[in-house]
Design a protein around this motif. Structure first.
Motif, PDB file in Angstrom:
ATOM      1  N   TYR A 179       0.840  -1.199   0.000  1.00  0.00           N
ATOM      2  CA  TYR A 179       0.000   0.000   0.000  1.00  0.00           C
ATOM      3  C   TYR A 179       0.880   1.254   0.000  1.00  0.00           C
ATOM      4  O   TYR A 179       0.633   2.192  -0.762  1.00  0.00           O
ATOM      5  N   GLY A 180       1.883   1.264   0.842  1.00  0.00           N
ATOM      6  CA  GLY A 180       2.768   2.414   0.912  1.00  0.00           C
ATOM      7  C   GLY A 180       3.506   2.668  -0.382  1.00  0.00           C
ATOM      8  O   GLY A 180       3.642   3.817  -0.827  1.00  0.00           O
ATOM      9  N   ILE A 181       3.981   1.577  -1.024  1.00  0.00           N
ATOM     10  CA  ILE A 181       4.765   1.734  -2.253  1.00  0.00           C
ATOM     11  C   ILE A 181       3.868   2.102  -3.434  1.00  0.00           C
ATOM     12  O   ILE A 181       4.102   3.095  -4.131  1.00  0.00           O
ATOM     13  N   PHE A 182       2.815   1.290  -3.680  1.00  0.00           N
ATOM     14  CA  PHE A 182       2.058   1.443  -4.919  1.00  0.00           C
ATOM     15  C   PHE A 182       0.936   2.476  -4.843  1.00  0.00           C
ATOM     16  O   PHE A 182       0.585   3.062  -5.858  1.00  0.00           O
ATOM     17  N   VAL A 183       0.360   2.707  -3.669  1.00  0.00           N
ATOM     18  CA  VAL A 183      -0.730   3.671  -3.561  1.00  0.00           C
ATOM     19  C   VAL A 183      -0.208   5.037  -3.132  1.00  0.00           C
ATOM     20  O   VAL A 183      -0.467   6.048  -3.793  1.00  0.00           O
ATOM     21  N   LEU A 184       0.545   5.080  -2.034  1.00  0.00           N
ATOM     22  CA  LEU A 184       0.986   6.372  -1.507  1.00  0.00           C
ATOM     23  C   LEU A 184       2.182   6.942  -2.266  1.00  0.00           C
ATOM     24  O   LEU A 184       2.166   8.102  -2.691  1.00  0.00           O
ATOM     25  N   ALA A 185       3.227   6.138  -2.431  1.00  0.00           N
ATOM     26  CA  ALA A 185       4.459   6.670  -3.026  1.00  0.00           C
ATOM     27  C   ALA A 185       4.361   6.806  -4.537  1.00  0.00           C
ATOM     28  O   ALA A 185       4.683   7.861  -5.090  1.00  0.00           O
ATOM     29  N   LEU A 186       3.924   5.754  -5.230  1.00  0.00           N
ATOM     30  CA  LEU A 186       3.918   5.787  -6.694  1.00  0.00           C
ATOM     31  C   LEU A 186       2.583   6.254  -7.275  1.00  0.00           C
ATOM     32  O   LEU A 186       2.514   6.559  -8.469  1.00  0.00           O
ATOM     33  N   ASN A 187       1.551   6.285  -6.468  1.00  0.00           N
ATOM     34  CA  ASN A 187       0.220   6.745  -6.896  1.00  0.00           C
ATOM     35  C   ASN A 187      -0.259   6.002  -8.152  1.00  0.00           C
ATOM     36  O   ASN A 187      -0.735   6.600  -9.122  1.00  0.00           O
ATOM     37  N   THR A 188      -0.096   4.666  -8.137  1.00  0.00           N
ATOM     38  CA  THR A 188      -0.517   3.849  -9.278  1.00  0.00           C
ATOM     39  C   THR A 188      -2.024   3.667  -9.269  1.00  0.00           C
ATOM     40  O   THR A 188      -2.706   4.011  -8.301  1.00  0.00           O
ATOM     41  N   SER A 189      -2.534   3.100 -10.342  1.00  0.00           N
ATOM     42  CA  SER A 189      -3.988   2.909 -10.463  1.00  0.00           C
ATOM     43  C   SER A 189      -4.434   1.543  -9.956  1.00  0.00           C
ATOM     44  O   SER A 189      -5.481   1.049 -10.354  1.00  0.00           O
TER      45      SER A 189
END
Length: 194
Positions: A179-189
């Protein structure tokens, strides 16, 4: 009077363990003390039962079927040329290799004695594949967090035999990290609940 030869600490402890000295361990504790023949006999005793010709043929047919299906799908995606490849080119090449290996195993390898017999433990990879496919199917519907937690729990506790405490702790850390990497940091879809 003879000169004493220097002996390294490793050689001393190994010699002491062989002679029953102060060093901990017995000769059975050191696998390097086994002869190649003893190791081969030990591996033969611990080896699972061999698969028969029917099991070898079934495994070959599965590889052949998956390779053929992937071959047809890659053709539908388009191959292109080596200079201008389309999406199906690399899957097509890998599928061809799978088909050739499946045919080779079906014809030549059916009398192979190294293959293991299907047992209850053979279901573990299938369980892992099914749960992974279920997670992928559920992600667009309910996000990745809950399916990922359930997947981690199934893989660690039921397939890996971990304790409940480590299973729950690691599952929570893994999902939080994703969650931290893909949602918060990278803001992926990636689909997510929160």
């Amino acid at each position: 009077m003879t000169a004493a030869h220097p002996v390294s600490a490793g050689e001393e402890s190994h010699a002491a363990s062989r002679s029953g000295g102060d060093a901990p361990g017995t000769p059975d504790d050191f696998p390097e003390d086994l002869t190649p023949e003893q190791l081969a006999a030990q591996w033969e005793d611990e080896k699972p039962p061999a698969a028969g010709a029917l099991a070898n043929a079934a495994a070959s047919l599965v590889v052949l079927g998956v390779g053929t299906g992937a071959l047809l799908l890659s053709l539908a995606m388009g191959l292109g040329t080596p200079a201008a490849p389309q999406p199906g080119l690399w899957p097509f090449m890998i599928s061809c290799v799978m088909v050739v290996l499946g045919l080779f195993q079906l014809v030549i390898g059916r009398h192979n004695r190294d293959a293991e017999k299907f047992t209850r433990m053979s279901m573990a990879p299938l369980t892992g594949l099914v749960t992974l496919a279920a997670m992928v199917a559920l992600m667009p519907v309910i996000g990745f967090e809950l399916p990922a937690v359930v997947l981690c729990i199934i893989w660690m506790r039921f397939l890996g035999g971990e304790t409940w405490r480590s299973t729950l702790l690691v599952s929570a850390i893994v999902v939080a990290a994703f969650y931290g990497i893909f949602v918060l940091a990278l803001n992926t879809s990636i689909p997510h609940l929160f």
